[in-house]
Design a protein around this motif. Structure first.
Motif, short mmCIF file in Angstrom:
data_model
loop_
_atom_site.label_atom_id
_atom_site.label_comp_id
_atom_site.label_asym_id
_atom_site.label_seq_id
_atom_site.Cartn_x
_atom_site.Cartn_y
_atom_site.Cartn_z
N VAL A 141 -60.61 3.27 21.25
CA VAL A 141 -59.86 4.28 20.52
C VAL A 141 -60.45 5.63 20.91
CG1 VAL A 141 -59.18 5.16 18.26
CG2 VAL A 141 -59.41 2.69 18.63
N LEU A 142 -59.68 6.42 21.65
CA LEU A 142 -60.16 7.70 22.19
C LEU A 142 -59.75 8.85 21.29
CD1 LEU A 142 -59.10 7.05 25.89
CD2 LEU A 142 -61.33 6.63 24.88
N MET A 143 -60.71 9.66 20.89
CA MET A 143 -60.44 10.84 20.09
C MET A 143 -60.94 12.07 20.83
SD MET A 143 -61.42 9.47 16.26
CE MET A 143 -62.74 8.41 16.85
N LYS A 144 -60.03 12.94 21.22
CA LYS A 144 -60.39 14.19 21.88
C LYS A 144 -60.66 15.23 20.81
CE LYS A 144 -60.53 16.40 25.95
NZ LYS A 144 -61.24 15.97 27.15
N VAL A 145 -61.87 15.85 20.84
CA VAL A 145 -62.26 16.81 19.81
C VAL A 145 -62.66 18.14 20.45
CG1 VAL A 145 -63.04 14.97 18.28
CG2 VAL A 145 -64.68 16.04 19.84
N ASP A 146 -62.73 19.18 19.61
CA ASP A 146 -63.09 20.49 20.14
C ASP A 146 -64.57 20.60 20.46
OD1 ASP A 146 -63.82 20.39 17.49
OD2 ASP A 146 -63.27 22.46 17.05
N ASN A 147 -65.42 19.82 19.78
CA ASN A 147 -66.86 19.82 20.06
C ASN A 147 -67.47 18.57 19.43
OD1 ASN A 147 -68.49 20.61 17.37
ND2 ASN A 147 -66.52 21.68 17.39
N LEU A 148 -68.62 18.16 19.97
CA LEU A 148 -69.35 17.05 19.38
C LEU A 148 -70.22 17.60 18.25
CD1 LEU A 148 -70.52 14.92 22.44
CD2 LEU A 148 -68.47 14.66 21.05
N PRO A 149 -69.99 17.19 17.03
CA PRO A 149 -70.72 17.77 15.90
C PRO A 149 -72.18 17.32 15.86
CG PRO A 149 -69.34 15.97 15.14
CD PRO A 149 -68.99 16.18 16.59
N SER A 150 -73.03 18.21 15.34
CA SER A 150 -74.41 17.85 15.07
C SER A 150 -74.47 17.22 13.68
CB SER A 150 -75.31 19.09 15.14
OG SER A 150 -74.85 20.08 14.24
N GLU A 151 -75.67 16.88 13.23
CA GLU A 151 -75.81 16.26 11.91
C GLU A 151 -75.20 17.15 10.82
OE1 GLU A 151 -79.34 14.48 9.00
OE2 GLU A 151 -79.82 15.35 10.96
N ASP A 152 -74.38 16.55 9.97
CA ASP A 152 -73.68 17.23 8.88
C ASP A 152 -72.61 18.21 9.35
OD1 ASP A 152 -75.17 15.89 6.93
OD2 ASP A 152 -76.74 17.41 6.95
N GLY A 153 -72.35 18.24 10.65
CA GLY A 153 -71.30 19.12 11.17
C GLY A 153 -69.96 18.42 11.18
N PHE A 154 -68.94 19.11 11.67
CA PHE A 154 -67.62 18.51 11.78
C PHE A 154 -66.93 19.02 13.02
CE2 PHE A 154 -66.85 22.48 9.60
CZ PHE A 154 -65.63 22.92 10.10
N CYS A 155 -65.85 18.36 13.38
CA CYS A 155 -65.08 18.76 14.54
C CYS A 155 -63.60 18.57 14.23
CB CYS A 155 -65.48 17.93 15.77
SG CYS A 155 -65.22 16.16 15.58
N ILE A 156 -62.77 19.12 15.09
CA ILE A 156 -61.33 18.99 14.95
C ILE A 156 -60.82 17.98 15.97
CG2 ILE A 156 -59.10 20.17 15.11
CD1 ILE A 156 -60.55 22.73 14.27
N VAL A 157 -60.13 16.95 15.51
CA VAL A 157 -59.55 15.96 16.41
C VAL A 157 -58.26 16.54 16.99
CG1 VAL A 157 -58.59 13.64 16.62
CG2 VAL A 157 -60.56 14.05 15.12
N LYS A 158 -58.21 16.66 18.31
CA LYS A 158 -57.06 17.29 18.97
C LYS A 158 -56.02 16.27 19.42
CE LYS A 158 -58.33 20.66 21.79
NZ LYS A 158 -59.10 21.36 22.86
N SER A 159 -56.46 15.04 19.68
CA SER A 159 -55.52 14.00 20.08
C SER A 159 -56.15 12.63 19.90
CB SER A 159 -55.08 14.18 21.54
OG SER A 159 -56.18 14.02 22.42
N ASN A 160 -55.31 11.58 19.80
CA ASN A 160 -55.75 10.20 19.67
C ASN A 160 -55.03 9.34 20.70
OD1 ASN A 160 -57.49 9.67 17.08
ND2 ASN A 160 -55.94 11.13 16.44
N ASP A 161 -55.71 8.35 21.18
CA ASP A 161 -55.09 7.41 22.10
C ASP A 161 -55.82 6.08 21.99
OD1 ASP A 161 -53.44 6.40 24.04
OD2 ASP A 161 -54.54 7.25 25.72
N ARG A 162 -55.16 5.00 22.32
CA ARG A 162 -55.78 3.69 22.33
C ARG A 162 -55.58 3.07 23.70
NH1 ARG A 162 -54.36 -0.08 17.43
NH2 ARG A 162 -52.57 -0.78 18.66
N GLN A 163 -56.68 2.66 24.32
CA GLN A 163 -56.63 2.12 25.66
C GLN A 163 -57.54 0.90 25.77
OE1 GLN A 163 -57.61 5.09 28.56
NE2 GLN A 163 -56.08 6.55 27.85
N PRO A 164 -57.20 -0.04 26.64
CA PRO A 164 -58.11 -1.17 26.87
C PRO A 164 -59.37 -0.69 27.56
CG PRO A 164 -56.30 -1.20 28.44
CD PRO A 164 -55.97 -0.13 27.44
N GLY A 165 -60.50 -1.26 27.19
CA GLY A 165 -61.77 -0.86 27.79
C GLY A 165 -62.75 -2.01 27.79
#
Length: 307
Positions: free
Chosen positions: A13-37
């Motif tokens: 389950v791929l989630m594209k975000v604006d940044n990888l959050p640090s501890e207690d931080g947050f990010c904005i999910v820009k898109s979602n996709d599901r792919q075999p892996g």
């Protein structure tokens, strides 16, 4: 068949975000996709796309994720006759969070189907009649039996340790069991973190000397943006840099590299350095798209030019 694999499989389950959050931080999910892996099946799919005849064994649940895993392999013309389907069980899956620069972290949900594969269920005939047996040593007991049977039958064996030692230990595979399995291995390819943890050093020459006490075959070290290094069974060292490109998503690049190297070197008999360059270009191509399966087929791979 050319290559028979036993190892990890998953739905990503791929989630594209604006940044990888640090501890207690947050990010904005820009898109979602599901792919075999799943590292193991990614390697096999890359091989199949390059025209190798491949088969695979692993255990999945009869949930929607398991059905998608099987369909994805079938669509890539991978033989799934050995696959085990567990009624009522949950298929292994991952949540992968990727930022705009291609950096990521991965959360693994093991479910209960994957590790249920037993040694009695593996297809020894398929393993011993293949040209190459590929595994990431998961699940442990079936993988070790597969390596031993393949080695005894003269089949080329490849062990690609795609996660760190801590993760392997969390999956009930100890450091000593990894090292002990190397006597059955012709090509050992640990990821960078796994390599350093196994050997206790970051000096590659020292890493090689340490592992050569257990493995008489080829040592392949993939180092991300720092390229790859191989020590062959005569201790000759080969170094190839990574491709200079804009990374969109590095997920699966190591899997693409591994599949391409096996295809070029083990199946086509190409020299090590030439095979490393081919594998590096295939891995670079994977980095230019989203998802672990954004890997080249044979026609695309033929157009890639080493620079």
């Amino acid at each position: 068949m050319d290559v028979y694999g036993l190892g990890t499989l998953a739905m990503d389950v791929l989630m594209k975000v604006d940044n990888l959050p640090s501890e207690d931080g947050f990010c904005i999910v820009k898109s979602n996709d599901r792919q075999p892996g799943g590292s193991g099946t990614n390697v096999i799919v890359q091989l199949a796309r390059l025209s190798a005849e491949c088969g695979y064994i692993g255990a999945v649940g009869d949930d929607i994720l398991g059905k998608e895993v099987l369909n994805s392999l079938r669509d890539e013309k991978v033989d799934i006759n050995s696959m085990i389907i567990r009624p009522g069980m949950i298929t292994l899956h991952t949540d992968i969070v990727i930022d705009d620069g291609g950096s990521k972290f991965i959360m693994l949900n093991m479910g209960d189907a994957f590790e249920s594969l037993t040694t009695d269920e593996i297809d020894i005939q398929a393993i011993t009649s293949a040209k190459v047996f590929y595994t990431d040593l998961l699940p442990k007991e079936p993988a070790i039996i597969g390596l031993r049977k393949a080695k005894e039958a003269g089949v080329k064996t490849v062990f690609n340790m795609q996660v760190g030692l801590g993760t392997m230990q969390g999956l009930n595979v100890s450091k000593q069991e990894i090292l002990s399995a190397l006597k059955y291995v012709d090509i050992f390819a640990p990821c960078r973190s796994g390599l350093y943890e196994l050997t206790g050093t970051t000096d590659l020459d020292a890493c090689a000397r340490c592992l050569q006490e257990y493995c008489e075959g080829t040592l392949l070290f993939t180092l991300g943006k720092d390229g790859s290094v191989i020590y062959d069974d005569n201790n000759r060292k080969y170094t190839v840099p990574s491709c200079d490109l804009k990374v969109v998503d590095s997920t699966g690049a190591g899997d693409s590299y591994m599949g391409a190297f096996i295809y070029q070197h083990c199946l086509k008999g190409m020299p090590i350095e030439e095979s490393m360059k081919f594998a590096t270009m295939c891995a670079g191509y994977t980095c230019t798209g989203i998802g672990a399966r954004y890997s080249p087929d044979l026609e695309i791979a033929k157009t890639l030019v080493w620079k």
